[in-house]
Design a protein around this motif. Structure first.
Motif, PDB file in Angstrom:
ATOM      1  N   LEU A 194      68.487  31.303  28.547  1.00  0.00           N
ATOM      2  CA  LEU A 194      67.865  30.607  29.669  1.00  0.00           C
ATOM      3  C   LEU A 194      66.586  29.887  29.252  1.00  0.00           C
ATOM      4  N   ALA A 195      66.159  28.964  30.098  1.00  0.00           N
ATOM      5  CA  ALA A 195      64.941  28.193  29.821  1.00  0.00           C
ATOM      6  C   ALA A 195      63.725  29.095  29.688  1.00  0.00           C
ATOM      7  N   ALA A 225      78.599  24.061  41.184  1.00  0.00           N
ATOM      8  CA  ALA A 225      78.657  24.312  42.626  1.00  0.00           C
ATOM      9  C   ALA A 225      77.622  25.347  43.051  1.00  0.00           C
ATOM     10  N   GLU A 226      77.485  26.401  42.270  1.00  0.00           N
ATOM     11  CA  GLU A 226      76.517  27.442  42.630  1.00  0.00           C
ATOM     12  C   GLU A 226      75.082  26.924  42.545  1.00  0.00           C
ATOM     13  N   LEU A 227      74.794  26.095  41.552  1.00  0.00           N
ATOM     14  CA  LEU A 227      73.458  25.501  41.460  1.00  0.00           C
ATOM     15  C   LEU A 227      73.189  24.589  42.658  1.00  0.00           C
ATOM     16  N   ALA A 228      74.219  23.870  43.092  1.00  0.00           N
ATOM     17  CA  ALA A 228      74.064  22.988  44.257  1.00  0.00           C
ATOM     18  C   ALA A 228      73.728  23.774  45.511  1.00  0.00           C
ATOM     19  N   GLY A 230      71.928  26.459  45.510  1.00  0.00           N
ATOM     20  CA  GLY A 230      70.619  27.088  45.369  1.00  0.00           C
ATOM     21  C   GLY A 230      70.585  28.371  44.572  1.00  0.00           C
ATOM     22  N   LYS A 231      71.705  28.737  43.937  1.00  0.00           N
ATOM     23  CA  LYS A 231      71.692  29.947  43.105  1.00  0.00           C
ATOM     24  C   LYS A 231      70.847  29.707  41.858  1.00  0.00           C
ATOM     25  N   THR A 232      70.311  30.786  41.305  1.00  0.00           N
ATOM     26  CA  THR A 232      69.607  30.670  40.032  1.00  0.00           C
ATOM     27  C   THR A 232      70.625  30.438  38.921  1.00  0.00           C
ATOM     28  N   MET A 233      70.146  30.010  37.768  1.00  0.00           N
ATOM     29  CA  MET A 233      71.052  29.769  36.646  1.00  0.00           C
ATOM     30  C   MET A 233      71.784  31.054  36.253  1.00  0.00           C
ATOM     31  N   ARG A 238      76.873  34.133  35.966  1.00  0.00           N
ATOM     32  CA  ARG A 238      77.592  35.398  36.168  1.00  0.00           C
ATOM     33  C   ARG A 238      78.740  35.230  37.162  1.00  0.00           C
ATOM     34  N   LEU A 239      78.493  34.499  38.238  1.00  0.00           N
ATOM     35  CA  LEU A 239      79.547  34.312  39.227  1.00  0.00           C
ATOM     36  C   LEU A 239      80.683  33.462  38.666  1.00  0.00           C
ATOM     37  N   ALA A 240      80.342  32.416  37.901  1.00  0.00           N
ATOM     38  CA  ALA A 240      81.367  31.556  37.319  1.00  0.00           C
ATOM     39  C   ALA A 240      82.254  32.328  36.350  1.00  0.00           C
ATOM     40  N   LYS A 241      81.684  33.258  35.630  1.00  0.00           N
ATOM     41  CA  LYS A 241      82.485  34.078  34.716  1.00  0.00           C
ATOM     42  C   LYS A 241      83.514  34.881  35.496  1.00  0.00           C
TER      43      LYS A 241
END
Length: 273
Positions: A194-195, A225-228, A230-233, A238-241
């Motif tokens: 992460l950044a 989609a999750e970033l759009a 408002g989810k954190t990176m 984790r959700l995408a996995k």
């Protein structure tokens, strides 16, 4: 009264897949499943199916520019991603438009080779991805072969994976996710840097199947989609996995080759949100 453009909107900038399993088609399916409205800038059109890519053609620069302008004039894109960009000229066209328009966090999926082995990015475009796209990237999501091409490093173990992620971050990508699907392990392990400097591994059981066409597109689209929304990176990764693991595990029988994922397998799993 609901405000116009209040609904989360996402954008995929990539090539089509006439077989429906990867590219823009997989991106839109995923973004829709994750409850965002998906728009697209078509960079290239492919003739492909689960057996491979038979042909493709990149679109003229003017038409790509006009697609970007059209979206910017009407929609409010909250997050975007790139996929297949064909060659150095089209990487440059896309990068110029991404500097011109603010479409939110950018996920760069550096698509280089199709599942069946067909090249989707010209060899001379890799430098353009490094120099023009990575400095714009909120996140870059290479698989192991792509990470090796981008870094020039050999990646055979966890330490080398972490070193490659740090190198990609030095090239400008704020966050890095190196996917481990090409490793020969019982679990598919991905490394996230992460950044903030924090890092973690995410894993899922490896499923013995050829039906993994569009895995990288699906993962990067879910993160977008999750970033759009408002989810954190970290939350988005984790959700995408989990989304991709479910889409592979609950297979559908389509095509005679590398079949597509089941993009609706994740439905009803609100507890994972």
């Amino acid at each position: 009264m609901t405000e116009i453009n209040a609904f989360p909107q996402t954008l995929t900038i990539a090539g089509t897949d006439s077989g429906g399993g990867a590219g823009i088609m997989a991106d839109i399916k995923t973004m829709q499943e994750r409850h965002t409205f998906a728009a697209a800038v078509v960079v290239a059109v492919t003739a492909q199916n689960t057996l491979g890519v038979q042909d493709f053609m990149a679109l003229p620069a003017k038409l790509i520019d006009e697609q970007f302008a059209s979206l910017a004039a009407d929609l409010k894109i909250s997050a975007c991603k790139t996929g297949m960009l064909a060659d150095a000229e089209h990487v440059e066209i896309v990068a110029a438009n991404l500097r011109k328009y603010d479409f939110g966090p950018l996920t760069v999926d550096p698509v280089m080779i199709a599942k069946g082995g067909a090249p989707l990015l010209a060899a001379d475009a890799i430098d353009s991805v490094r120099q023009l796209l990575l400095p714009l990237a909120t996140l870059v999501t290479p698989n192991l072969p792509e990470a090796q091409r981008l870094t020039g490093m050999t990646i055979t173990n966890a330490d080398e994976t972490e070193a490659a992620a740090h190198y990609l971050q030095q090239l400008g990508a704020k966050n890095v996710l190196i996917k481990g699907g090409h490793a020969d392990q019982s679990e598919v392990r991905d490394f996230a840097l992460l950044a903030s400097g924090d890092s973690f591994w995410v894993s899922a059981p490896r499923v013995a199947t050829k039906r993994t066409h569009g895995t990288g597109d699906t993962l990067s689209s879910c993160i977008t989609a999750e970033l759009a929304k408002g989810k954190t990176m970290a939350q988005a990764i984790r959700l995408a996995k989990k989304f991709v693991a479910a889409a592979i595990a609950e297979t559908i029988q389509v095509g005679h080759g590398h079949g597509p994922l089941n993009h609706w397998a994740y439905r009803g799993a609100e507890a994972w949100d």
